[in-house]
Design a protein around this motif. Structure first.
Motif, PDB file in Angstrom:
ATOM      1  N   GLU A 351      31.718  28.913  15.684  1.00 28.11           N
ATOM      2  CA  GLU A 351      32.505  29.069  14.461  1.00 28.11           C
ATOM      3  C   GLU A 351      33.849  28.346  14.575  1.00 28.11           C
ATOM      4  O   GLU A 351      34.418  27.915  13.575  1.00 28.11           O
ATOM      5  N   ALA A 418      36.986  42.757   8.213  1.00 24.89           N
ATOM      6  CA  ALA A 418      37.557  42.105   9.395  1.00 24.89           C
ATOM      7  C   ALA A 418      37.180  40.629   9.447  1.00 24.89           C
ATOM      8  O   ALA A 418      38.010  39.779   9.815  1.00 24.89           O
ATOM      9  N   ALA A 419      35.932  40.306   9.085  1.00 23.33           N
ATOM     10  CA  ALA A 419      35.504  38.909   9.092  1.00 23.33           C
ATOM     11  C   ALA A 419      36.293  38.088   8.084  1.00 23.33           C
ATOM     12  O   ALA A 419      36.630  36.923   8.331  1.00 23.33           O
ATOM     13  N   ASN A 420      36.601  38.706   6.943  1.00 22.41           N
ATOM     14  CA  ASN A 420      37.385  38.010   5.922  1.00 22.41           C
ATOM     15  C   ASN A 420      38.837  37.814   6.378  1.00 22.41           C
ATOM     16  O   ASN A 420      39.456  36.782   6.095  1.00 22.41           O
ATOM     17  N   ALA A 421      39.359  38.800   7.114  1.00 24.94           N
ATOM     18  CA  ALA A 421      40.762  38.733   7.552  1.00 24.94           C
ATOM     19  C   ALA A 421      40.953  37.839   8.769  1.00 24.94           C
ATOM     20  O   ALA A 421      41.918  37.074   8.846  1.00 24.94           O
ATOM     21  N   PHE A 422      40.019  37.922   9.736  1.00 31.69           N
ATOM     22  CA  PHE A 422      40.204  37.213  11.007  1.00 31.69           C
ATOM     23  C   PHE A 422      39.228  36.061  11.215  1.00 31.69           C
ATOM     24  O   PHE A 422      39.435  35.220  12.099  1.00 31.69           O
ATOM     25  N   GLY A 423      38.124  36.054  10.418  1.00 29.72           N
ATOM     26  CA  GLY A 423      37.097  35.035  10.611  1.00 29.72           C
ATOM     27  C   GLY A 423      35.998  35.537  11.531  1.00 29.72           C
ATOM     28  O   GLY A 423      36.253  36.341  12.441  1.00 29.72           O
ATOM     29  N   ILE A 426      36.408  35.423  15.666  1.00 30.55           N
ATOM     30  CA  ILE A 426      37.144  36.483  16.366  1.00 30.55           C
ATOM     31  C   ILE A 426      36.284  37.733  16.491  1.00 30.55           C
ATOM     32  O   ILE A 426      36.300  38.414  17.528  1.00 30.55           O
ATOM     33  N   ILE A 427      35.521  38.033  15.456  1.00 29.81           N
ATOM     34  CA  ILE A 427      34.671  39.230  15.483  1.00 29.81           C
ATOM     35  C   ILE A 427      33.591  39.094  16.545  1.00 29.81           C
ATOM     36  O   ILE A 427      33.341  40.022  17.323  1.00 29.81           O
ATOM     37  N   PHE A 430      35.128  39.472  19.888  1.00 28.50           N
ATOM     38  CA  PHE A 430      35.492  40.882  20.106  1.00 28.50           C
ATOM     39  C   PHE A 430      34.281  41.691  20.567  1.00 28.50           C
ATOM     40  O   PHE A 430      34.354  42.468  21.529  1.00 28.50           O
TER      41      PHE A 430
END
Length: 474
Positions: A351, A418-423, A426-427, A430
């Motif tokens: 990604e 979270a995916a919308n906020a951090f991409g 990152i998820i 994590f």
């Protein structure tokens, strides 16, 4: 004296000739496993089918994003309720009776969700369906584990996971075949067939021998063991230990969960349940089409790719069930944590780095499913069905499935935000870190249970034989 001995010998011979004991046929055992497996199949089908049906439900029922979220998440919240209510009731009324009730709930809710008059009714039936899903997810593996001989318990309990994967695969196939017509009613309604078979089949199945012994019915328990065990000697050994443990004073309440010797294994069970969700598998199940489509694979190819993921999930669940009684639970879980962490790191980097071919992402997702399905996806349920003491097994299983479904609901709710906020990158990274943590948890805290009877496991835990350092790092 000699005459008395001779008389006793004759009497014993007459009694043994009167009531000869022999083990039951394998066909009956297979019938038990088949009908119980239908619960796992329904678990998988009802979890997977909504991903395709939702596209058409939104159109026909005019769902806004809020209602769409309620339709999807209602099953998970129902599962939380089902996991809490079902297991303690199974301790009181028996495993068989509760599975029959779950079969009835599956049947009624499948009809209600497939042909609802409006979206409110659909959400109500989806919650009811979730109660059955949550109850079956913990109760059926426990029932299978309590019927199975120690040497075969891993593969028999894992059979529930195989049927779960089968149900999910069937859901993907049905979605694909009915997508041109958009007939979501049939997509959801097909579940009536296995749910009806589960309901009818369980009427003829035996009660758990562990529950029967616990409730002062050893003769009935012995008859059940003779149906599923391979020899009378194994039955004798199992009955001796079960009756010894049944004499303990614990009464199936919550308080024994917090005793000094039981508390560590209950915490271990909770962590097994939570880590199964924290591996990130649901992000692959639910969001694979979106990730593949965004990577440039195209919508049609993305849906076909989802079927590929479902095939890998099914095949590797079968492979894992073959090795579970050969390699043991710990080794499989350690391999799974390593493989999943590797796959999630690759997905995260793909990604971040532009230009990576979509097929690389698809292959990596399949590698993740190989690592998950053969290990955590199936083995976690086997471990949870094995490690708890008889008197509190139902309640402890309920606590763990509650934690599992709560984790599942939170991840499903938080992931898109979270995916919308951090991409997504990152998820994925994590979740990779969490997989590494799961590796060290299994290596240092989880006891190996391969080849032991449930009673031997309980005795080991009471005397802390499985919690010494040397055992943990094997």
């Amino acid at each position: 004296m000699e005459r008395n001995k001779e008389r006793n010998k004759i009497t014993n011979t007459e009694l043994s000739n009167e009531v000869p004991e022999k083990v039951g046929s394998k066909v009956f055992s297979y019938m038990i496993y088949f009908f119980c497996g239908l619960g796992g199949l329904l678990f998988g089908y009802d979890t997977g089918v909504i991903s395709g049906a939702l596209l058409f439900i939104k159109r026909d029922l005019g769902l806004d994003p809020t209602l769409e979220g309620f339709v999807v998440s209602s099953v998970m919240f129902g599962a939380i309720l089902g996991s809490v209510a079902t297991s303690p009731l199974s301790d009181k009324f028996g495993r068989k009776k509760l599975i029959i009730i779950l079969g009835l709930i599956f049947t009624v809710s499948s009809i209600g969700t497939a042909w609802p008059p409006n979206v409110s009714v659909m959400i109500v039936f989806r919650i009811l369906l979730g109660i059955a899903v949550g109850g079956a997810s913990g109760l059926i593996p426990m029932y299978l584990a309590e019927l199975a001989p120690a040497a075969k318990r891993g593969i028999i309990t894992a059979y529930n996971g195989i049927m779960n994967a089968t149900g999910m695969f069937l859901a993907y196939v049905v979605n694909y075949l009915l997508a041109p017509s958009g007939n979501w009613h049939v997509m959801l309604g097909i579940a009536v067939i296995p749910s009806g078979l589960l309901l009818l089949g369980m009427l003829f199945m035996p009660e758990s021998p562990k529950w029967l012994t616990q409730n002062h019915k050893p003769n009935k328990a012995r008859k059940v063991l003779l149906m599923t065990y391979d020899s009378v000697e194994e039955v004798d050994k199992e009955m001796f230990v079960m009756e010894s443990l049944a004499k303990k004073n614990e009464k199936g309440k919550f308080s024994p969960l917090f005793t000094k010797w039981a508390r560590p294994i209950v915490v271990t069970g909770i962590l097994v349940a939570v880590f199964q969700q924290l591996t990130g598998a649901n992000t692959i199940f639910y969001y694979a089409p979106s990730v593949l489509s965004d990577a440039g694979l195209g919508d049609s190819a993305a849906i076909a790719g989802t079927i590929g993921v479902g095939i890998v999930n099914l095949v590797m669940t079968i492979v894992g069930s073959y090795f579970i009684d050969r390699w043991g639970r710990k080794k499989l879980l350690l391999l799974g944590s390593t493989g999943m962490a590797t796959a999630l790191v690759i997905l995260g980097l793909s990604e971040l780095i532009p230009g990576i071919p979509p097929m690389v992402i698809l292959v990596t997702m399949c590698f993740f499913m190989v690592s998950y399905s053969a290990t955590w996806g199936m083995v976690a349920w086997v471990v949870l069905a094995e490690i708890f003491p008889l008197r509190v097994r139902g309640i402890a299983m309920g606590v763990c499935t509650f934690c599992l479904w709560t984790s599942c609901a939170i991840i499903a709710l938080v992931f898109p935000i979270a995916a919308n906020a951090f991409g997504p990158a990152i998820i994925f990274l994590f979740f990779a870190v969490l997989c590494v943590l799961s590796y060290f948890f299994v290596r240092t805290k989880l006891p190996e249970t391969k080849g032991k009877t449930l009673e031997e496991i309980e005795l080991d835990l009471r005397f802390e034989k499985n919690f010494n350092k040397q055992q943990m790092v094997k």
